[in-house]
Design a protein around this motif. Structure first.
Motif, PDB file in Angstrom:
ATOM      1  N   CYS A   9       0.829  -1.200   0.000  1.00 23.58           N
ATOM      2  CA  CYS A   9       0.000   0.000   0.000  1.00 23.58           C
ATOM      3  C   CYS A   9       0.870   1.259   0.000  1.00 23.58           C
ATOM      4  CB  CYS A   9      -0.904  -0.026   1.235  1.00 23.58           C
ATOM      5  SG  CYS A   9      -1.875   1.451   1.452  1.00 23.58           S
ATOM      6  N   LYS A  10       0.535   2.227  -0.833  1.00 21.98           N
ATOM      7  CA  LYS A  10       1.304   3.462  -0.931  1.00 21.98           C
ATOM      8  C   LYS A  10       1.228   4.272   0.356  1.00 21.98           C
ATOM      9  CE  LYS A  10       0.528   5.953  -4.632  1.00 21.98           C
ATOM     10  NZ  LYS A  10      -0.328   6.538  -5.688  1.00 21.98           N
ATOM     11  N   ILE A  11       0.172   4.084   1.105  1.00 23.82           N
ATOM     12  CA  ILE A  11      -0.053   4.901   2.298  1.00 23.82           C
ATOM     13  C   ILE A  11       0.549   4.282   3.549  1.00 23.82           C
ATOM     14  CG2 ILE A  11      -1.808   6.010   3.730  1.00 23.82           C
ATOM     15  CD1 ILE A  11      -1.600   7.084   0.851  1.00 23.82           C
ATOM     16  N   CYS A  12       0.200   3.023   3.832  1.00 18.55           N
ATOM     17  CA  CYS A  12       0.617   2.436   5.102  1.00 18.55           C
ATOM     18  C   CYS A  12       1.601   1.280   4.943  1.00 18.55           C
ATOM     19  CB  CYS A  12      -0.605   1.989   5.891  1.00 18.55           C
ATOM     20  SG  CYS A  12      -1.457   0.606   5.141  1.00 18.55           S
ATOM     21  N   GLY A  13       1.820   0.795   3.712  1.00 19.83           N
ATOM     22  CA  GLY A  13       2.804  -0.256   3.498  1.00 19.83           C
ATOM     23  C   GLY A  13       2.285  -1.671   3.693  1.00 19.83           C
ATOM     24  N   LYS A  14       1.010  -1.832   3.977  1.00 25.14           N
ATOM     25  CA  LYS A  14       0.427  -3.165   4.109  1.00 25.14           C
ATOM     26  C   LYS A  14       0.190  -3.748   2.715  1.00 25.14           C
ATOM     27  CE  LYS A  14      -2.001  -2.380   8.447  1.00 25.14           C
ATOM     28  NZ  LYS A  14      -3.314  -2.157   9.063  1.00 25.14           N
ATOM     29  N   ARG A  27      -9.926   3.229   3.164  1.00 25.00           N
ATOM     30  CA  ARG A  27      -9.467   4.333   3.985  1.00 25.00           C
ATOM     31  C   ARG A  27      -8.168   4.933   3.430  1.00 25.00           C
ATOM     32  NH1 ARG A  27      -8.195   3.940  10.421  1.00 25.00           N
ATOM     33  NH2 ARG A  27      -7.511   6.059  10.670  1.00 25.00           N
ATOM     34  N   CYS A  28      -7.249   4.058   3.042  1.00 24.73           N
ATOM     35  CA  CYS A  28      -5.983   4.535   2.489  1.00 24.73           C
ATOM     36  C   CYS A  28      -6.203   5.209   1.138  1.00 24.73           C
ATOM     37  CB  CYS A  28      -5.001   3.371   2.355  1.00 24.73           C
ATOM     38  SG  CYS A  28      -4.282   2.913   3.942  1.00 24.73           S
ATOM     39  N   LEU A  33      -6.471  10.509  -1.862  1.00 24.39           N
ATOM     40  CA  LEU A  33      -7.333  11.467  -2.551  1.00 24.39           C
ATOM     41  C   LEU A  33      -7.315  12.810  -1.817  1.00 24.39           C
ATOM     42  CD1 LEU A  33      -9.438  11.571  -4.934  1.00 24.39           C
ATOM     43  CD2 LEU A  33     -11.164  11.288  -3.187  1.00 24.39           C
ATOM     44  N   GLY A  34      -7.330  12.754  -0.500  1.00 25.27           N
ATOM     45  CA  GLY A  34      -7.311  13.962   0.308  1.00 25.27           C
ATOM     46  C   GLY A  34      -6.039  14.762   0.086  1.00 25.27           C
ATOM     47  N   LYS A  35      -4.933  14.064  -0.133  1.00 25.14           N
ATOM     48  CA  LYS A  35      -3.664  14.737  -0.396  1.00 25.14           C
ATOM     49  C   LYS A  35      -3.748  15.568  -1.660  1.00 25.14           C
ATOM     50  CE  LYS A  35      -0.311  11.514   1.529  1.00 25.14           C
ATOM     51  NZ  LYS A  35       0.794  10.638   1.083  1.00 25.14           N
ATOM     52  N   ALA A  40      -4.274  21.008  -4.202  1.00 24.98           N
ATOM     53  CA  ALA A  40      -4.910  21.898  -5.169  1.00 24.98           C
ATOM     54  C   ALA A  40      -5.496  23.116  -4.451  1.00 24.98           C
ATOM     55  CB  ALA A  40      -6.007  21.142  -5.917  1.00 24.98           C
ATOM     56  N   TYR A  41      -6.039  22.877  -3.290  1.00 20.97           N
ATOM     57  CA  TYR A  41      -6.658  23.964  -2.539  1.00 20.97           C
ATOM     58  C   TYR A  41      -5.611  24.966  -2.063  1.00 20.97           C
ATOM     59  CZ  TYR A  41      -9.686  26.292   0.846  1.00 20.97           C
ATOM     60  OH  TYR A  41     -10.407  27.217   1.537  1.00 20.97           O
ATOM     61  N   ALA A  42      -4.448  24.442  -1.659  1.00 23.65           N
ATOM     62  CA  ALA A  42      -3.375  25.292  -1.155  1.00 23.65           C
ATOM     63  C   ALA A  42      -2.870  26.214  -2.255  1.00 23.65           C
ATOM     64  CB  ALA A  42      -2.234  24.434  -0.629  1.00 23.65           C
ATOM     65  N   VAL A  43      -2.782  25.719  -3.472  1.00 19.53           N
ATOM     66  CA  VAL A  43      -2.304  26.523  -4.596  1.00 19.53           C
ATOM     67  C   VAL A  43      -3.312  27.630  -4.909  1.00 19.53           C
ATOM     68  CG1 VAL A  43      -1.807  26.495  -7.066  1.00 19.53           C
ATOM     69  CG2 VAL A  43      -0.933  24.673  -5.600  1.00 19.53           C
ATOM     70  N   GLU A  44      -4.590  27.290  -4.824  1.00 19.36           N
ATOM     71  CA  GLU A  44      -5.625  28.261  -5.162  1.00 19.36           C
ATOM     72  C   GLU A  44      -5.655  29.423  -4.166  1.00 19.36           C
ATOM     73  OE1 GLU A  44     -10.068  27.746  -6.255  1.00 19.36           O
ATOM     74  OE2 GLU A  44      -9.071  25.864  -6.674  1.00 19.36           O
TER      75      GLU A  44
END
Ligand SMILES: [Zn+2]
Length: 58
Positions: A9-14, A27-28, A33-35, A40-44
């Motif tokens: 898993c890219k997120i937790c390694g399982k 969940r992962c 997706l949240g990342k 995108a929101y930070a750039v805007e």
């Protein structure tokens, strides 16, 4: 013999689940997706104050 390729898993390694590839669980996948949405929101928000400033300068 059956050959198994166990990805992690890219997120937790399982070990990933076929249903949620490339993640181990829903969940992962949501964390990833949240990342993207967060980035995108930070750039805007960075662009908005800039535009406002140049207008008030004149
Ligand atoms: Zn995971």
């Amino acid at each position: 013999m059956k050959k198994e390729i166990q990805e992690k898993c890219k997120i937790c390694g399982k070990p990933v689940t076929e249903k949620f590839t490339p993640f181990c669980c829903a969940r992962c996948a949501q964390v990833d997706l949240g990342k993207w949405l967060g980035g995108a929101y930070a750039v805007e928000t960075q662009e908005e104050p800039n535009h406002d400033e140049s207008e008030g300068l004149s």
